[in-house]
Design a protein around this motif. Sequence first.
Motif, PDB file in Angstrom:
ATOM      1  N   LEU A 556       0.719  -1.243  -0.057  1.00  0.00           N
ATOM      2  CA  LEU A 556       0.033   0.030  -0.003  1.00  0.00           C
ATOM      3  C   LEU A 556       0.885   1.317   0.001  1.00  0.00           C
ATOM      4  CD1 LEU A 556      -2.907   1.227   0.220  1.00  0.00           C
ATOM      5  CD2 LEU A 556      -2.365   1.260   2.802  1.00  0.00           C
ATOM      6  N   ARG A 557       0.700   2.099  -0.961  1.00  0.00           N
ATOM      7  CA  ARG A 557       1.124   3.499  -1.176  1.00  0.00           C
ATOM      8  C   ARG A 557      -0.084   4.675  -0.986  1.00  0.00           C
ATOM      9  NH1 ARG A 557       4.882   0.581  -4.527  1.00  0.00           N
ATOM     10  NH2 ARG A 557       3.590   1.051  -6.160  1.00  0.00           N
ATOM     11  N   LEU A 558      -0.292   5.058   0.451  1.00  0.00           N
ATOM     12  CA  LEU A 558      -1.429   5.903   0.431  1.00  0.00           C
ATOM     13  C   LEU A 558      -0.881   7.346   0.845  1.00  0.00           C
ATOM     14  CD1 LEU A 558      -4.546   5.774   0.833  1.00  0.00           C
ATOM     15  CD2 LEU A 558      -3.970   5.292   3.260  1.00  0.00           C
ATOM     16  N   ASP A 559      -1.463   8.349   0.398  1.00  0.00           N
ATOM     17  CA  ASP A 559      -1.097   9.909   0.280  1.00  0.00           C
ATOM     18  C   ASP A 559      -2.127  10.230   1.554  1.00  0.00           C
ATOM     19  OD1 ASP A 559      -0.518  12.427   0.167  1.00  0.00           O
ATOM     20  OD2 ASP A 559      -1.326  12.621  -1.721  1.00  0.00           O
ATOM     21  N   LEU A 560      -1.598  10.496   2.678  1.00  0.00           N
ATOM     22  CA  LEU A 560      -2.319  11.150   3.748  1.00  0.00           C
ATOM     23  C   LEU A 560      -1.381  12.051   4.454  1.00  0.00           C
ATOM     24  CD1 LEU A 560      -3.219   7.793   5.948  1.00  0.00           C
ATOM     25  CD2 LEU A 560      -4.864   9.331   4.183  1.00  0.00           C
ATOM     26  N   PRO A 561      -2.093  13.184   5.173  1.00  0.00           N
ATOM     27  CA  PRO A 561      -1.436  14.033   5.565  1.00  0.00           C
ATOM     28  C   PRO A 561      -0.509  13.617   6.880  1.00  0.00           C
ATOM     29  CG  PRO A 561      -3.830  14.909   5.559  1.00  0.00           C
ATOM     30  CD  PRO A 561      -3.727  13.180   5.197  1.00  0.00           C
ATOM     31  N   ASP A 562       0.599  14.204   7.118  1.00  0.00           N
ATOM     32  CA  ASP A 562       1.381  13.603   8.178  1.00  0.00           C
ATOM     33  C   ASP A 562       1.013  13.524   9.504  1.00  0.00           C
ATOM     34  OD1 ASP A 562       3.282  13.795   6.450  1.00  0.00           O
ATOM     35  OD2 ASP A 562       4.646  15.361   7.058  1.00  0.00           O
ATOM     36  N   GLY A 563      -0.086  14.396   9.892  1.00  0.00           N
ATOM     37  CA  GLY A 563      -0.899  14.570  11.000  1.00  0.00           C
ATOM     38  C   GLY A 563      -1.611  13.192  10.985  1.00  0.00           C
ATOM     39  N   MET A 564      -2.075  12.572  10.276  1.00  0.00           N
ATOM     40  CA  MET A 564      -2.745  11.413  10.329  1.00  0.00           C
ATOM     41  C   MET A 564      -1.741  10.242  10.602  1.00  0.00           C
ATOM     42  SD  MET A 564      -5.939  11.404   7.434  1.00  0.00           S
ATOM     43  CE  MET A 564      -7.345  12.169   7.889  1.00  0.00           C
ATOM     44  N   TRP A 565      -0.698  10.385   9.796  1.00  0.00           N
ATOM     45  CA  TRP A 565       0.224   9.173  10.270  1.00  0.00           C
ATOM     46  C   TRP A 565       0.766   9.073  11.530  1.00  0.00           C
ATOM     47  CZ3 TRP A 565      -0.034   5.193   7.028  1.00  0.00           C
ATOM     48  CH2 TRP A 565      -0.212   5.183   5.784  1.00  0.00           C
ATOM     49  N   ARG A 566       0.996  10.357  12.105  1.00  0.00           N
ATOM     50  CA  ARG A 566       1.512  10.366  13.473  1.00  0.00           C
ATOM     51  C   ARG A 566       0.393   9.949  14.516  1.00  0.00           C
ATOM     52  NH1 ARG A 566       3.624  15.423  11.498  1.00  0.00           N
ATOM     53  NH2 ARG A 566       1.981  16.392  12.433  1.00  0.00           N
ATOM     54  N   ALA A 567      -1.029  10.136  14.333  1.00  0.00           N
ATOM     55  CA  ALA A 567      -1.877   9.717  15.010  1.00  0.00           C
ATOM     56  C   ALA A 567      -1.956   8.232  14.905  1.00  0.00           C
ATOM     57  CB  ALA A 567      -3.344  10.205  14.504  1.00  0.00           C
ATOM     58  N   GLN A 568      -1.819   7.671  13.788  1.00  0.00           N
ATOM     59  CA  GLN A 568      -1.985   6.278  13.720  1.00  0.00           C
ATOM     60  C   GLN A 568      -0.733   5.778  14.537  1.00  0.00           C
ATOM     61  OE1 GLN A 568      -2.727   4.548   9.872  1.00  0.00           O
ATOM     62  NE2 GLN A 568      -1.147   3.082   9.782  1.00  0.00           N
ATOM     63  N   LEU A 569       0.402   6.176  14.564  1.00  0.00           N
ATOM     64  CA  LEU A 569       1.622   5.948  15.194  1.00  0.00           C
ATOM     65  C   LEU A 569       1.450   5.842  16.521  1.00  0.00           C
ATOM     66  CD1 LEU A 569       4.765   5.151  14.883  1.00  0.00           C
ATOM     67  CD2 LEU A 569       5.318   7.388  15.268  1.00  0.00           C
ATOM     68  N   GLU A 570       0.742   6.693  17.220  1.00  0.00           N
ATOM     69  CA  GLU A 570       0.392   6.830  18.402  1.00  0.00           C
ATOM     70  C   GLU A 570      -0.556   5.979  19.067  1.00  0.00           C
ATOM     71  OE1 GLU A 570      -0.347  10.898  19.129  1.00  0.00           O
ATOM     72  OE2 GLU A 570       1.786  11.322  18.657  1.00  0.00           O
ATOM     73  N   GLN A 571      -1.738   5.559  18.181  1.00  0.00           N
ATOM     74  CA  GLN A 571      -3.015   5.155  18.631  1.00  0.00           C
ATOM     75  C   GLN A 571      -3.403   3.675  18.051  1.00  0.00           C
ATOM     76  OE1 GLN A 571      -6.070   8.072  18.198  1.00  0.00           O
ATOM     77  NE2 GLN A 571      -4.389   9.912  18.330  1.00  0.00           N
ATOM     78  N   ASP A 572      -2.881   3.227  17.123  1.00  0.00           N
ATOM     79  CA  ASP A 572      -3.234   2.280  16.377  1.00  0.00           C
ATOM     80  C   ASP A 572      -2.520   0.906  16.881  1.00  0.00           C
ATOM     81  OD1 ASP A 572      -4.705   0.659  14.352  1.00  0.00           O
ATOM     82  OD2 ASP A 572      -4.211   2.544  12.935  1.00  0.00           O
ATOM     83  N   ASP A 573      -3.036  -0.286  16.219  1.00  0.00           N
ATOM     84  CA  ASP A 573      -2.530  -1.498  16.483  1.00  0.00           C
ATOM     85  C   ASP A 573      -1.032  -1.664  16.114  1.00  0.00           C
ATOM     86  OD1 ASP A 573      -2.732  -2.027  13.768  1.00  0.00           O
ATOM     87  OD2 ASP A 573      -4.414  -3.333  14.240  1.00  0.00           O
ATOM     88  N   ALA A 574      -0.561  -2.930  16.336  1.00  0.00           N
ATOM     89  CA  ALA A 574       1.054  -3.075  15.827  1.00  0.00           C
ATOM     90  C   ALA A 574       1.240  -2.704  14.476  1.00  0.00           C
ATOM     91  CB  ALA A 574       1.427  -4.390  16.233  1.00  0.00           C
TER      92      ALA A 574
END
Length: 858
Positions: A556-574
């Motif tokens: 997957l190559r998904l274009d998202l704002p950096d803020g969304m990726w940082r939120a995923q880094l902090e809140q998502d599963d492994a």
Amino acid sequence: MTLLRARSQHGGTSNGLGLGHKPAAGFAASDAQPKYAPDLQLEPIHLEIDLRVDLEKPRLDVVLRHTVRCNTVGAHVLALHGVELLDMEVRTSGVDWDYDGQQLQLVWQRRFVRNETRVVELRYAVEEPRSGLFFTKPSPAHPDACLLAITDHETERARHWLCTVDLPSVRPTLSFRITAQQGLTVLANGALKSETKNDDGTQTVHWACASNVPSYLTCFAVGDFVRWDGGEVDGVPIAAFAPAALHDEANLERSFRRTADMLEWLPEKLGVPFPYEKYFQIGVPWIGGAMENISLTTWDDRFLLDDALESEERQLLDVINLHEMAHTWFGDLIICRDYAHAWLKESWATYMETCWLEHDLGQDAKQHDLWMSAQNYFKECETRYVRPIVTRAFDSSWDMYDHHLYPGGAWRLQMLRQQLGDEVFWSAVRQYVDHYAGELVETDDFRRTLEVVSGRSLAQFFDEWIHAPGFPILEGRFRFDAATHTGTFELAQKQKNTKRGVGLFHLEVDIAWWVDGERREQRVAFDGASLRFVVDMPAAPDRVRIDPHLGLLHQLRLDLPDGMWRAQLEQDDAWGRMQAARVLVATGRRQNVAAVQAAFEREKFWGVRSEIAAALGDAANEASFEALLTLCAKHKDPQSLASVFHAASKYRDPRLVPELVQRLRTGMPPRATEAALDALGAQREDAPADVLIEHAQRRERSEFGAVGAVRAMAASRHRTLHNWLVENAPPGTLPDRVRAAVCAALGTALRGAAEEERAPLIEALEARLRDSIFRVRVAAAQALCTGRSRGSYDKLRAYQVGLPDQERIRFQRQLDTLRRSDRPDRSDDRLEKAERTIRALEGRLEKLEAAKQPDPKA
């Protein structure tokens, strides 16, 4: 070793119904012919194996009695595999025979009637077999060698000592009578029936296995072994063995203490009891990994744990243990008719590793295991070839044992489980295991069982994912429109490649999004090659995920704002945390890299930390290097420490050297020490030669540090260190496992050496083509190919003649590459210099931009 229905049309493009008959480019020769199981008009159904083992000569005297059953009226010819067997005799009247050194042709003068059985007796000897049976003993050059004989067969190597039909569809019951020196331990498949001491100082040990055993799962071992008893599970005894000169009972207990837990869990999970008389394991030098021989699993003793190695590789040993035990059901009890269907054993054993981790350690461990499986499979597809999981077009059955078979096939089982749901999937699996226990299977047998239990039609899934090559590569983006309060997901399949035979897939994919912490989700279907999905959203989502349940093997190559990726880094599963870390460090932006470094430091699961470190290594930017430099200095967890140093080895920077040397001085566990030495070697001329020599000369049980040191010597390009490698390649100074690493290192050194420096390296490697240790010979031959020593071609051809068939076929590809290769170049130096320059410029640019920003405190 470790799905989707679709509604869309492909506009005439499809993965099709190749069913694996056409050779995959890069995997098999263009003229590779389909391989099928043999006819069994006469079928060996029982095998009595009488062996006299002389470990000192070494020699094996063999008497075989095949009980043969007729399946076709009038049959009278049977061909048995047997390579270079000595003094062959057939001791049965009424049987004409011919032996050409590769096959024994038996012709009965009187034809059989259907279901008739007859016995034929063979006598021969075995000395210095090329493969399949290994003897070791102490010698002046190898005083620490073990006294032992042991078999190792996968895939078609039993024929080097056992005259039989050496293919998995022939599965006789077995009776071993093994005569060897008194005081030695004698092991084989099945149950121990008797032990008799003979007047000549030998003993005869009788083992018998009432279950069907194909040749590649037939096993015996004789040697001076230490034993650890692990109790019983449901009356099944557990024990482990290793050479007494190398290991003690504590090592065996430490290594295999989880065996009983696994032997309780697997029968409960699969619904069929453990079917054999015992579960024994044995670890010795030079076995190829681990092998699931029925009731007697063999290991390379490199995996056995001491205290230090346990801190790093506890989970690794446990999943290999589970993998080999899972073969009891997938591969031993249920046997693939031929190697085209080997995924029904190897993919299953690999996926059961994932399921064990899920049971034993939880979702983080499961997701990390699936992540690593996906990455290993993707790497093989990107750098080597793509092929169907099931294919009959291969040059050697051994070639099937790749990352398509293990993690690639395991991921397809994960997809089926997600598509059908746990209740239906595991119910179908238990029915499959129960129904086909003791039988030969093909892929359609598994598919039909899933269909019967689920009521689903899975032909399209199997056509696209099992019988055709490739996987989806998805590119897309998400955008939120504040004016309309809608979010738009756009995805496209980008994997289509006519030359590789990869087409589009029929896909449904789950999409999830979180608004103010509330999760929402929907499954959507691709319409052809692309997808556009618009959904009402009350506000901009905090984060989004494609395939949150891990039901689709894809890149997957998904274009998202950096803020969304940082939120995923902090809140998502492994999986989400690893995915976000990869994307963020690749940007090179310091804010993103700092967030990833902080995530590493707060991360509780070692596997996610390891992947974050790997992402920092692959990013090749200054901010990521500085983060790794900090981690190299202070990170301590043994399970993820080696990954930090491995990541650091991707960079060449003098700032690393003092940090690495300091960590080595303080002492670390073996794999971390090995990785730190690799990272030192990557520093080329800045690598301290004295540190590398010191570690190369250390005598430690695991030998990982010494192996890392000799690799680092080659990478450093210090001419004096290359001379040290040349001097220490012959026997007598270093342990054989380290000498094999020395030969591999010389290949690396050779590839980067100037023309005037190459001759002594080549001469040292050519001399080791005749080494008494097989792995050293293999390493030397591969090193000459790696180092592009075209002048060694004739010597390498002579070496190739002595290889067993499956290794000879594989080595031919290396020879072909060598013959076509140009003279060596040092373009990697130019690439390294360019990367360092880019990183330096990036760092300066970021500082300039930061200086232009207004002071937030002002």
